[in-house]
Design an enzyme around this catalytic site. Structure first.
Site, PDB file in Angstrom:
ATOM      1  N   SER A 150       0.834  -1.199   0.000  1.00 40.70           N
ATOM      2  CA  SER A 150       0.000   0.000   0.000  1.00 40.70           C
ATOM      3  C   SER A 150       0.875   1.259   0.000  1.00 40.70           C
ATOM      4  O   SER A 150       1.699   1.445  -0.890  1.00 40.70           O
ATOM      5  CB  SER A 150      -0.958  -0.047   1.199  1.00 40.70           C
ATOM      6  OG  SER A 150      -1.976   0.908   1.083  1.00 40.70           O
ATOM      7  N   GLU A 241     -10.275  -3.584  -5.394  1.00 37.28           N
ATOM      8  CA  GLU A 241      -9.722  -2.509  -4.555  1.00 37.28           C
ATOM      9  C   GLU A 241      -9.645  -1.234  -5.379  1.00 37.28           C
ATOM     10  O   GLU A 241      -9.415  -1.265  -6.592  1.00 37.28           O
ATOM     11  CB  GLU A 241      -8.342  -2.882  -4.037  1.00 37.28           C
ATOM     12  CG  GLU A 241      -7.303  -3.130  -5.123  1.00 37.28           C
ATOM     13  CD  GLU A 241      -5.891  -3.235  -4.563  1.00 37.28           C
ATOM     14  OE1 GLU A 241      -5.569  -2.437  -3.671  1.00 37.28           O
ATOM     15  OE2 GLU A 241      -5.135  -4.103  -5.023  1.00 37.28           O
ATOM     16  N   HIS A 271      -8.059  -5.038  -0.963  1.00 39.71           N
ATOM     17  CA  HIS A 271      -6.781  -4.368  -0.736  1.00 39.71           C
ATOM     18  C   HIS A 271      -6.038  -4.990   0.450  1.00 39.71           C
ATOM     19  O   HIS A 271      -6.588  -5.155   1.528  1.00 39.71           O
ATOM     20  CB  HIS A 271      -7.015  -2.876  -0.472  1.00 39.71           C
ATOM     21  CG  HIS A 271      -5.752  -2.096  -0.249  1.00 39.71           C
ATOM     22  ND1 HIS A 271      -4.879  -1.798  -1.263  1.00 39.71           N
ATOM     23  CD2 HIS A 271      -5.198  -1.573   0.875  1.00 39.71           C
ATOM     24  CE1 HIS A 271      -3.868  -1.110  -0.787  1.00 39.71           C
ATOM     25  NE2 HIS A 271      -4.015  -0.968   0.512  1.00 39.71           N
TER      26      HIS A 271
END
Length: 346
Positions: A150, A241, A271
């Site tokens: 991320s 996501e 995600h």
């Protein structure tokens, strides 16, 4: 392949237990505490020793296989995610512990400075200092991997761009889990059912991190930069996501720059589902893939055979990807249950 029952259960757990915390109405202190409690339910693998250390003055957790003796010959610098607002080495042990087992590398996880207390480029400065410290410890750059999930994935890319700018050798490879590589938020995927992320929370993270700086700065949004000269990159993303298109665009840009890239998009996943390795079969297999890639790039000659994460029986299959306009066969270390992936040509 149909989605596993455990994946369905985990998605509900994420939506009910973690996603409610990720909203601008809550202070960062509340978000951090909530996320810390929620991630303590994740599966930390056996056979891994976690210890406290530091790199260049940055508090750092080190993960290493208990069975390994002597000095490690390779290192993995893992930059955790959390929108630049939350997250810690402890919250990501389900990933870092397994990567330590799978790669045989010593895994270093910096507790880098977070926004809003420490805006851009504090996190990047910490990452650069940690990488230089690994070089100073004697790890050759080709024996170092840089990875992240991320926001940490975007930070890993930013680190590579910063290394190029200051003429420091690149790592042997980069491994990314759903990297947040474009802080402008202008090209989010039209996913209405993201189990974890909200656009408003990403906007909160970007504003706190940038604090008035341009979101188009390549060191903040690597997709805005020149990616030429980067080491081999593996990207894992999920089909459900809102950051999905960052990974698709990134893979295309890397290929256009003649960078070796493998992009694996996992259908019906959310995600950062890899955090549920050891619980969700799809997540465990994804981490096996990531570990296989890293080990194949940074392990010394004669030590490139993958290790099991200890979560199940594995075997090798072959997947195809597009690299530099050519077909590349990528050997994958997976469970006996077949893995369905969406692979993209760029």
């Amino acid at each position: 392949m149909s989605e596993s029952i455990l994946a369905k259960v985990a998605r509900v757990a994420v939506r009910v237990c973690l996603k409610p915390a990720l909203r601008p109405e809550f202070s960062c202190a509340v978000q951090r505490r909530w996320a810390d409690v929620a991630t303590r339910t994740l599966s930390v693998p056996f056979g891994v020793r976690f210890s406290r250390s530091s790199l260049a003055g940055v508090p750092t957790e080190v993960a290493r296989r208990k069975a390994d003796g002597g000095e490690a010959t390779s290192a993995l610098l893992f930059l955790h995610g959390g929108g630049f607002l939350i997250g810690s080495p402890r919250s990501h042990r389900s990933i870092t512990g397994r990567l330590a087992k799978l790669t045989g590398a010593e895994v270093f996880v910096p507790d880098y400075r977070l926004a809003p207390e420490h805006p851009f480029p504090a996190a990047l400065d910490d990452a650069l200092a940690c990488y230089r410290a690994l070089l100073d410890k004697g790890y050759p750059p080709e024996r170092i991997a840089v990875a992240g999930d991320s926001a940490g994935g975007g930070l890993a890319l930013s680190l590579c761009l910063r290394l190029r700018a200051v003429s420091v050798p690149q790592p042997g490879c980069v491994a990314l889990i759903s990297p947040w590589a474009d802080l402008t938020l202008t090209r989010l995927a039209p996913i209405a059912n993201d189990a974890l992320l909200r656009p408003a929370w990403l906007a909160q993270g970007a504003a706190a991190y940038l604090r008035g700086r341009s979101a188009e700065d390549p060191l903040a949004s690597p997709l805005a930069g020149d990616l030429a000269g980067l080491p081999p990159v593996m990207i894992e993303s999920a089909s459900e996501e809102i950051l999905r298109d960052d990974s698709r665009r990134l893979a295309g840009e890397l290929e256009a720059c003649d960078v070796q890239v493998v992009h694996m998009e996992f259908p019906r996943m959310w995600h950062d589902f890899q955090l549920y390795a050891g619980i969700v079969p799809e997540a465990t297999r994804a981490i096996e893939e990531l570990g296989r890639f890293i080990r194949g790039k940074i392990a010394p000659v004669g030590r490139d055979r993958p290790q099991s994460s200890g979560d199940g029986e594995a075997h090798s299959v072959r997947l195809s990807a597009r690299v530099k306009g050519c077909d590349l066969a990528v050997e994958s270390h997976l469970y006996r249950q077949p893995l369905e992936l969406e692979r993209w040509s760029h």
